[in-house]
Design a protein around this motif. Sequence first.
Motif, PDB file in Angstrom:
ATOM      1  N   GLN A   3       0.850  -1.188   0.000  1.00 52.79           N
ATOM      2  CA  GLN A   3       0.000   0.000   0.000  1.00 52.79           C
ATOM      3  C   GLN A   3       0.883   1.235   0.000  1.00 52.79           C
ATOM      4  O   GLN A   3       1.891   1.290   0.720  1.00 52.79           O
ATOM      5  CB  GLN A   3      -0.931   0.004   1.208  1.00 52.79           C
ATOM      6  N   LEU A   4       0.508   2.215  -0.792  1.00 55.23           N
ATOM      7  CA  LEU A   4       1.293   3.428  -0.958  1.00 55.23           C
ATOM      8  C   LEU A   4       0.422   4.634  -0.655  1.00 55.23           C
ATOM      9  O   LEU A   4      -0.695   4.729  -1.159  1.00 55.23           O
ATOM     10  CB  LEU A   4       1.815   3.514  -2.394  1.00 55.23           C
ATOM     11  N   VAL A   5       0.946   5.548   0.144  1.00 56.97           N
ATOM     12  CA  VAL A   5       0.195   6.741   0.515  1.00 56.97           C
ATOM     13  C   VAL A   5       1.072   7.969   0.274  1.00 56.97           C
ATOM     14  O   VAL A   5       2.095   8.146   0.947  1.00 56.97           O
ATOM     15  CB  VAL A   5      -0.264   6.697   1.979  1.00 56.97           C
ATOM     16  N   GLU A   6       0.658   8.800  -0.668  1.00 58.41           N
ATOM     17  CA  GLU A   6       1.397  10.012  -0.983  1.00 58.41           C
ATOM     18  C   GLU A   6       0.920  11.176  -0.124  1.00 58.41           C
ATOM     19  O   GLU A   6      -0.234  11.213   0.316  1.00 58.41           O
ATOM     20  CB  GLU A   6       1.230  10.412  -2.456  1.00 58.41           C
ATOM     21  N   SER A   7       1.804  12.134   0.076  1.00 59.50           N
ATOM     22  CA  SER A   7       1.459  13.363   0.781  1.00 59.50           C
ATOM     23  C   SER A   7       2.412  14.459   0.333  1.00 59.50           C
ATOM     24  O   SER A   7       3.441  14.180  -0.293  1.00 59.50           O
ATOM     25  CB  SER A   7       1.533  13.174   2.296  1.00 59.50           C
ATOM     26  N   GLY A   8       2.061  15.695   0.673  1.00 60.44           N
ATOM     27  CA  GLY A   8       2.964  16.808   0.409  1.00 60.44           C
ATOM     28  C   GLY A   8       2.581  17.710  -0.739  1.00 60.44           C
ATOM     29  O   GLY A   8       3.253  18.717  -0.988  1.00 60.44           O
ATOM     30  N   GLY A   9       1.519  17.362  -1.440  1.00 57.98           N
ATOM     31  CA  GLY A   9       1.099  18.213  -2.539  1.00 57.98           C
ATOM     32  C   GLY A   9       0.507  19.513  -2.043  1.00 57.98           C
ATOM     33  O   GLY A   9       0.299  19.716  -0.835  1.00 57.98           O
ATOM     34  N   GLY A  10       0.237  20.428  -2.981  1.00 56.50           N
ATOM     35  CA  GLY A  10      -0.353  21.693  -2.597  1.00 56.50           C
ATOM     36  C   GLY A  10      -0.345  22.689  -3.733  1.00 56.50           C
ATOM     37  O   GLY A  10      -0.012  22.339  -4.878  1.00 56.50           O
ATOM     38  N   LEU A  11      -0.714  23.913  -3.396  1.00 52.23           N
ATOM     39  CA  LEU A  11      -0.743  25.015  -4.360  1.00 52.23           C
ATOM     40  C   LEU A  11       0.448  25.920  -4.092  1.00 52.23           C
ATOM     41  O   LEU A  11       0.610  26.415  -2.970  1.00 52.23           O
ATOM     42  CB  LEU A  11      -2.050  25.790  -4.209  1.00 52.23           C
ATOM     43  N   VAL A  12       1.272  26.106  -5.100  1.00 50.79           N
ATOM     44  CA  VAL A  12       2.459  26.945  -4.970  1.00 50.79           C
ATOM     45  C   VAL A  12       2.573  27.855  -6.180  1.00 50.79           C
ATOM     46  O   VAL A  12       1.866  27.673  -7.177  1.00 50.79           O
ATOM     47  CB  VAL A  12       3.746  26.105  -4.825  1.00 50.79           C
ATOM     48  N   GLN A  13       3.483  28.798  -6.092  1.00 47.33           N
ATOM     49  CA  GLN A  13       3.747  29.693  -7.220  1.00 47.33           C
ATOM     50  C   GLN A  13       4.930  29.176  -8.034  1.00 47.33           C
ATOM     51  O   GLN A  13       5.781  28.438  -7.525  1.00 47.33           O
ATOM     52  CB  GLN A  13       4.027  31.104  -6.716  1.00 47.33           C
ATOM     53  N   ALA A  14       4.984  29.594  -9.267  1.00 54.56           N
ATOM     54  CA  ALA A  14       6.112  29.230 -10.124  1.00 54.56           C
ATOM     55  C   ALA A  14       7.422  29.635  -9.456  1.00 54.56           C
ATOM     56  O   ALA A  14       7.529  30.728  -8.895  1.00 54.56           O
ATOM     57  CB  ALA A  14       5.969  29.900 -11.480  1.00 54.56           C
ATOM     58  N   GLY A  15       8.396  28.725  -9.512  1.00 52.66           N
ATOM     59  CA  GLY A  15       9.676  28.976  -8.878  1.00 52.66           C
ATOM     60  C   GLY A  15       9.796  28.413  -7.479  1.00 52.66           C
ATOM     61  O   GLY A  15      10.913  28.299  -6.944  1.00 52.66           O
ATOM     62  N   ASP A  16       8.667  28.068  -6.870  1.00 50.65           N
ATOM     63  CA  ASP A  16       8.684  27.510  -5.516  1.00 50.65           C
ATOM     64  C   ASP A  16       9.127  26.045  -5.526  1.00 50.65           C
ATOM     65  O   ASP A  16       9.315  25.441  -6.584  1.00 50.65           O
ATOM     66  CB  ASP A  16       7.300  27.630  -4.883  1.00 50.65           C
ATOM     67  N   SER A  17       9.220  25.505  -4.315  1.00 52.76           N
ATOM     68  CA  SER A  17       9.602  24.101  -4.143  1.00 52.76           C
ATOM     69  C   SER A  17       8.553  23.361  -3.339  1.00 52.76           C
ATOM     70  O   SER A  17       7.821  23.967  -2.534  1.00 52.76           O
ATOM     71  CB  SER A  17      10.953  23.995  -3.428  1.00 52.76           C
ATOM     72  N   LEU A  18       8.485  22.063  -3.546  1.00 52.56           N
ATOM     73  CA  LEU A  18       7.648  21.158  -2.758  1.00 52.56           C
ATOM     74  C   LEU A  18       8.389  19.846  -2.610  1.00 52.56           C
ATOM     75  O   LEU A  18       9.177  19.465  -3.492  1.00 52.56           O
ATOM     76  CB  LEU A  18       6.320  20.875  -3.463  1.00 52.56           C
ATOM     77  N   ARG A  19       8.110  19.146  -1.511  1.00 51.80           N
ATOM     78  CA  ARG A  19       8.635  17.796  -1.357  1.00 51.80           C
ATOM     79  C   ARG A  19       7.481  16.845  -1.136  1.00 51.80           C
ATOM     80  O   ARG A  19       6.720  16.991  -0.165  1.00 51.80           O
ATOM     81  CB  ARG A  19       9.620  17.682  -0.195  1.00 51.80           C
ATOM     82  N   LEU A  20       7.358  15.909  -2.029  1.00 49.01           N
ATOM     83  CA  LEU A  20       6.349  14.871  -1.910  1.00 49.01           C
ATOM     84  C   LEU A  20       6.936  13.673  -1.166  1.00 49.01           C
ATOM     85  O   LEU A  20       8.122  13.365  -1.311  1.00 49.01           O
ATOM     86  CB  LEU A  20       5.855  14.430  -3.277  1.00 49.01           C
ATOM     87  N   SER A  21       6.085  13.014  -0.404  1.00 51.15           N
ATOM     88  CA  SER A  21       6.479  11.790   0.292  1.00 51.15           C
ATOM     89  C   SER A  21       5.532  10.670  -0.090  1.00 51.15           C
ATOM     90  O   SER A  21       4.354  10.910  -0.376  1.00 51.15           O
ATOM     91  CB  SER A  21       6.432  11.993   1.813  1.00 51.15           C
ATOM     92  N   CYS A  22       6.049   9.458  -0.055  1.00 57.38           N
ATOM     93  CA  CYS A  22       5.230   8.284  -0.322  1.00 57.38           C
ATOM     94  C   CYS A  22       5.612   7.230   0.712  1.00 57.38           C
ATOM     95  O   CYS A  22       6.731   6.701   0.682  1.00 57.38           O
ATOM     96  CB  CYS A  22       5.457   7.770  -1.727  1.00 57.38           C
ATOM     97  N   ALA A  23       4.692   6.945   1.608  1.00 61.29           N
ATOM     98  CA  ALA A  23       4.915   5.930   2.632  1.00 61.29           C
ATOM     99  C   ALA A  23       4.398   4.591   2.140  1.00 61.29           C
ATOM    100  O   ALA A  23       3.258   4.490   1.657  1.00 61.29           O
ATOM    101  CB  ALA A  23       4.199   6.332   3.918  1.00 61.29           C
ATOM    102  N   ALA A  24       5.229   3.568   2.260  1.00 60.60           N
ATOM    103  CA  ALA A  24       4.881   2.244   1.735  1.00 60.60           C
ATOM    104  C   ALA A  24       4.754   1.224   2.858  1.00 60.60           C
ATOM    105  O   ALA A  24       5.515   1.256   3.833  1.00 60.60           O
ATOM    106  CB  ALA A  24       5.947   1.784   0.751  1.00 60.60           C
TER     107      ALA A  24
END
Length: 124
Positions: A3-24
């Motif tokens: 089972q895989l569960v992603e998190s960390g998405g969102g709304l950002v502006q161009a040039g920004d950063s995000l880190r997605l995680s996936c717990a298995a």
Amino acid sequence: QVQLVESGGGLVQAGDSLRLSCAASGRTFSISGMGWFRQAPEKEREFVATISPDGTTKYYADSVKGRFTISRDNAKRTVYLQMNALKPEDTAVYFCAAPSRIYYFSRDLQYDYWGQGTQVTVSS
């Protein structure tokens, strides 16, 4: 079963950063390659990045090379996608994926398990 569960998405502006995680879940995480894919509205799902079981080999789509970094923590059974210099065209639902085949890794893994996805929206 994995089972895989992603998190960390969102709304950002161009040039920004995000880190997605996936717990298995599952005992085979540390001997399985892992991948990230994305699907934009009205487009087919596309490959983003993949990482070998020990984390030493990584492949990226040309569109994200130099901006995104895939990594993993086998002790935490988690794979990450660090996304820098985000662009509006990166807007998509991002999925992590795992293969049922273990002790094997290639750029073109066949993936059998998928998470539910996490939305990333990049505004201009």
